[in-house]
Write a protein that holds these residues in place. Structure first.
Motif, mmCIF file in Angstrom:
data_model
loop_
_atom_site.group_PDB
_atom_site.id
_atom_site.type_symbol
_atom_site.label_atom_id
_atom_site.label_comp_id
_atom_site.label_asym_id
_atom_site.label_seq_id
_atom_site.Cartn_x
_atom_site.Cartn_y
_atom_site.Cartn_z
ATOM 1 N N GLN A 104 0.846 -1.190 0.000
ATOM 2 C CA GLN A 104 0.000 0.000 0.000
ATOM 3 C C GLN A 104 0.886 1.247 0.000
ATOM 4 N N GLY A 105 0.490 2.273 -0.745
ATOM 5 C CA GLY A 105 1.300 3.480 -0.855
ATOM 6 C C GLY A 105 1.325 4.316 0.418
ATOM 7 N N TRP A 106 0.297 4.248 1.234
ATOM 8 C CA TRP A 106 0.228 5.071 2.437
ATOM 9 C C TRP A 106 0.899 4.415 3.633
ATOM 10 N N TRP A 107 1.194 3.127 3.547
ATOM 11 C CA TRP A 107 1.659 2.373 4.705
ATOM 12 C C TRP A 107 2.976 2.893 5.280
ATOM 13 N N TRP A 108 4.003 3.004 4.450
ATOM 14 C CA TRP A 108 5.319 3.391 4.967
ATOM 15 C C TRP A 108 5.358 4.834 5.471
ATOM 16 N N PRO A 109 4.718 5.805 4.803
ATOM 17 C CA PRO A 109 4.692 7.153 5.388
ATOM 18 C C PRO A 109 3.998 7.200 6.759
ATOM 19 N N VAL A 110 2.913 6.422 6.926
ATOM 20 C CA VAL A 110 2.225 6.404 8.219
ATOM 21 C C VAL A 110 3.104 5.763 9.283
ATOM 22 N N VAL A 111 3.748 4.666 8.970
ATOM 23 C CA VAL A 111 4.642 4.002 9.929
ATOM 24 C C VAL A 111 5.774 4.940 10.340
ATOM 25 N N ILE A 112 6.387 5.604 9.363
ATOM 26 C CA ILE A 112 7.495 6.518 9.665
ATOM 27 C C ILE A 112 7.001 7.706 10.488
ATOM 28 N N ALA A 113 5.814 8.247 10.172
ATOM 29 C CA ALA A 113 5.277 9.392 10.926
ATOM 30 C C ALA A 113 4.965 9.003 12.366
ATOM 31 N N VAL A 114 4.364 7.847 12.559
ATOM 32 C CA VAL A 114 4.044 7.398 13.920
ATOM 33 C C VAL A 114 5.321 7.164 14.716
#
Length: 192
Positions: free
Chosen positions: A58-68
């Motif tokens: 998923q395209g949103w997965w890694w940015p969300v993980v890094i932001a959290v």
């Protein structure tokens, strides 16, 4: 307030880790665990392969993980740096009138306040700590009063004399104070 937040967060983190660790140990030793616990037997894996790669593409997965993770790291750093914050002021910024400013050692002003407070009639001992910011300090004082002292009179003289002198000499617009009054304790004496 920071001390209270620190204790609450440490208590909650400790409780969560203790309960989770106890449940993991119980499942690992084959003991009974609650029915809702996701890893109920000794051979259960934490994350199955399908769960590990489910969001991977998923395209949103890694940015969300890094932001959290970045938010968690920033909160942990803020908490760590807050532990090194001094509860007392090391220095006070004094307006010298030339636009530069001067620094006054906080311990020096505390010592002067203690000396003036102890010279007041009815005050046996005093303790003063400066808190707040360099440009807006506040005083926390504890006065130990003799038996004959008037609390209202001692408080009025502290405000009118010691705190007023400190405020004027440091060039401060205001010097708020929190004062605790205590009675002196005398030991029992033998009367013959």
């Amino acid at each position: 307030m920071l001390r209270t937040v620190n204790r609450v967060l440490l208590g909650l983190a400790g409780l969560v880790l203790f309960l989770a660790g106890g449940a993991v140990l119980a499942a690992g030793f084959g003991l009974a665990v609650p029915s809702w616990w996701p890893w109920g037997d000794q051979h259960a894996v934490l994350l199955s392969r399908s769960r590990r790669v489910h969001w991977h593409n998923q395209g949103w997965w890694w940015p969300v993980v890094i932001a959290v993770l970045a938010v968690v790291v920033l909160l942990a750093l803020w908490w760590l740096l807050a532990q090194f914050r001094r509860p007392r002021l090391a220095e006070i910024l004094v307006d010298s009138g030339d636009g530069e400013g001067a620094l006054l050692r906080g311990r020096a002003l505390e010592a002067v306040l203690v000396g003036e407070a102890e010279s007041l009639d009815g005050v046996s001992r005093a303790h003063v700590a400066l808190v707040g910011r360099r440009s807006a300090p506040a005083a926390r004082a504890v006065l130990v009063l003799e038996a004959h002292a008037s609390p209202a009179g001692s408080l009025a003289r502290l405000e009118g004399e010691a705190l007023a002198h400190a405020r004027d000499s440091a060039g401060l617009a205001e010097l708020p104070a929190q004062v605790r009054l205590r009675g002196v304790r005398h030991g029992a004496q033998r009367v013959s």
